[in-house]
Design a protein around this motif. Structure first.
Motif, PDB file in Angstrom:
ATOM      1  N   LYS A  16     -17.059  -4.694   2.525  1.00  0.00           N
ATOM      2  CA  LYS A  16     -16.289  -3.960   3.543  1.00  0.00           C
ATOM      3  C   LYS A  16     -17.071  -4.654   4.884  1.00  0.00           C
ATOM      4  O   LYS A  16     -18.113  -4.856   5.007  1.00  0.00           O
TER       5      LYS A  16
ATOM      6  N   ALA B   2      -8.722   0.744   6.520  1.00  0.00           N
ATOM      7  CA  ALA B   2      -8.941   1.789   5.742  1.00  0.00           C
ATOM      8  C   ALA B   2      -9.752   2.784   6.849  1.00  0.00           C
ATOM      9  O   ALA B   2      -9.967   2.313   8.009  1.00  0.00           O
TER      10      ALA B   2
ATOM     11  N   THR C 215       0.844  -1.209   0.106  1.00  0.00           N
ATOM     12  CA  THR C 215      -0.122  -0.187   0.060  1.00  0.00           C
ATOM     13  C   THR C 215       0.885   1.241   0.104  1.00  0.00           C
ATOM     14  O   THR C 215       2.050   1.429   0.581  1.00  0.00           O
TER      15      THR C 215
ATOM     16  N   CYS D 111      -8.182   3.588  -2.755  1.00  0.00           N
ATOM     17  CA  CYS D 111      -9.134   3.499  -1.310  1.00  0.00           C
ATOM     18  C   CYS D 111      -9.980   4.767  -1.306  1.00  0.00           C
ATOM     19  O   CYS D 111      -9.735   5.947  -1.805  1.00  0.00           O
TER      20      CYS D 111
ATOM     21  N   ARG E  54      -2.991   6.969  -1.618  1.00  0.00           N
ATOM     22  CA  ARG E  54      -4.369   6.194  -1.269  1.00  0.00           C
ATOM     23  C   ARG E  54      -4.591   4.999  -2.207  1.00  0.00           C
ATOM     24  O   ARG E  54      -5.675   4.891  -2.668  1.00  0.00           O
ATOM     25  N   HIS E  55      -3.302   4.222  -2.593  1.00  0.00           N
ATOM     26  CA  HIS E  55      -3.862   3.031  -3.463  1.00  0.00           C
ATOM     27  C   HIS E  55      -2.962   2.072  -2.971  1.00  0.00           C
ATOM     28  O   HIS E  55      -1.869   2.010  -2.273  1.00  0.00           O
TER      29      HIS E  55
ATOM     30  N   HIS F 277     -11.202  -3.476   4.051  1.00  0.00           N
ATOM     31  CA  HIS F 277     -11.942  -3.675   2.563  1.00  0.00           C
ATOM     32  C   HIS F 277     -11.394  -4.884   2.328  1.00  0.00           C
ATOM     33  O   HIS F 277     -10.319  -5.168   2.483  1.00  0.00           O
TER      34      HIS F 277
ATOM     35  N   TYR G 200      -5.122   3.327   2.351  1.00  0.00           N
ATOM     36  CA  TYR G 200      -4.857   1.751   2.880  1.00  0.00           C
ATOM     37  C   TYR G 200      -3.750   2.007   3.686  1.00  0.00           C
ATOM     38  O   TYR G 200      -2.538   2.487   3.435  1.00  0.00           O
TER      39      TYR G 200
END
Length: 304
Positions: A260, A244, A193, A224, A198-199, A249, A229
């Motif tokens: 989720k 998260a 991550t 995310c 945010r990916h 997730h 993440y």
């Protein structure tokens, strides 16, 4: 013991059969920022970090008690168990990755790369070939909240590998804040991550052994939609579970969001544990949660 009702959110029909307890147990709620859960089958216990309070806590599964395992703890963050069941930890304060031997001796596995001190190792996984892989963002040197303020010496935030011979190699670059990482069950794929961006990225890890090449690939497979993440784990079916801002997730191996597990706090990390490997332990802000589910974790060395 307090409980909250489970809230499973289905995003893809493949998630519909995943579930378990109708409640989530609150095991501990006295932390400041909890992280780094690692389950020991031999001890029937979970270790987890309370980073700003500079301590590592231990949850005893047989009694339900939570106590201090190590304090001070060099602002420890993520950890795992190696094949011998030894505890491998990332320490912000010492800017190192360490291993605790059965007699309690602390051994430094990595604290520098190419003559430069590491930033603040964050999370770590062990591979079957004896190598140790870890992320090195700068959270522990950015402020005094989770470590000691300092300047970076490595020119950025990267992913590293410690070979069985002790050699520290940089294996992946081009990150803002690399954070959680996990191998697929066959250890041919490494997921990492990038919380800053945010990916979630997917790398080919090549053949096991000390001559393993630098990671290849690195495609972004998921973005995310709730914060960024943080920690991740892989289950026995190859699904990726990521911490998260709104809970956990669950992603397919191609990055598709399946569903989720909603939780009321920002989640930092998770691990599978329990006698059958189907208890999800989750660190979330100041709380340690647990829920028994109908999936098991991928079988990591000496743990899950």
């Amino acid at each position: 013991m307090a409980t909250i009702r489970t809230e499973w959110e289905i995003r893809d029909e493949r998630f519909r059969g995943i579930g378990g307890d109708r409640f989530v147990r609150v095991l501990f709620d006295g932390g400041r920022w909890l992280e780094g859960p690692a389950y020991s089958p031999a001890w029937r216990s979970l270790l987890f970090s309370d980073i700003p309070n500079d301590r590592v806590l231990r949850y005893d599964e047989t009694t339900g008690a939570v106590g201090v395992w190590r304090e001070p703890a060099h602002y420890a963050n993520g950890r795992t168990l190696d094949r011998a069941g030894r505890i491998v930890s990332c320490e912000h304060g010492s800017r190192s990755v360490t291993r605790v031997e059965p007699d309690g001796t602390r051994t430094v596995l990595a604290d520098a790369w190419d003559g430069h001190r590491l930033n603040s190792p964050n999370d770590v996984v062990a591979r079957a070939d004896g190598s140790i892989w870890f992320t090195d963002p700068s959270y522990g040197i950015d402020t005094v909240y989770e470590g000691h303020r300092a300047e970076t010496e490595t020119g950025g935030c990267h992913v590293y590998r410690v070979g069985s011979d002790g050699t520290v190699a940089r294996v992946a670059e081009d990150f803002d804040r690399p954070n959680g990482l996990a191998f697929s069950a066959d250890e041919q794929t490494l997921y990492v991550t990038d919380t800053g961006r945010r990916h979630l990225r997917r790398f080919s890890a090549g053949t096991a052994g000390d001559d393993a090449p630098v990671l290849s690939g690195g495609d972004v497979i998921a973005e995310c939609d709730a914060g960024g993440y943080d920690g991740i784990r892989v289950d026995a079916a190859g699904r990726i579970w990521g911490a998260a801002a709104d809970g956990l997730h669950c992603l397919a191996p191609d990055g598709t969001l399946l569903g989720k597990l909603r939780l009321p706090e920002i989640c930092s990390n998770l691990t599978f544990g329990g006698p059958r490997g189907n208890t999800l332990f989750v660190t979330a802000t100041n709380t340690l949660y647990a829920v028994m589910v109908n999936v098991t974790g991928a079988r990591y060395p000496a743990g899950r």
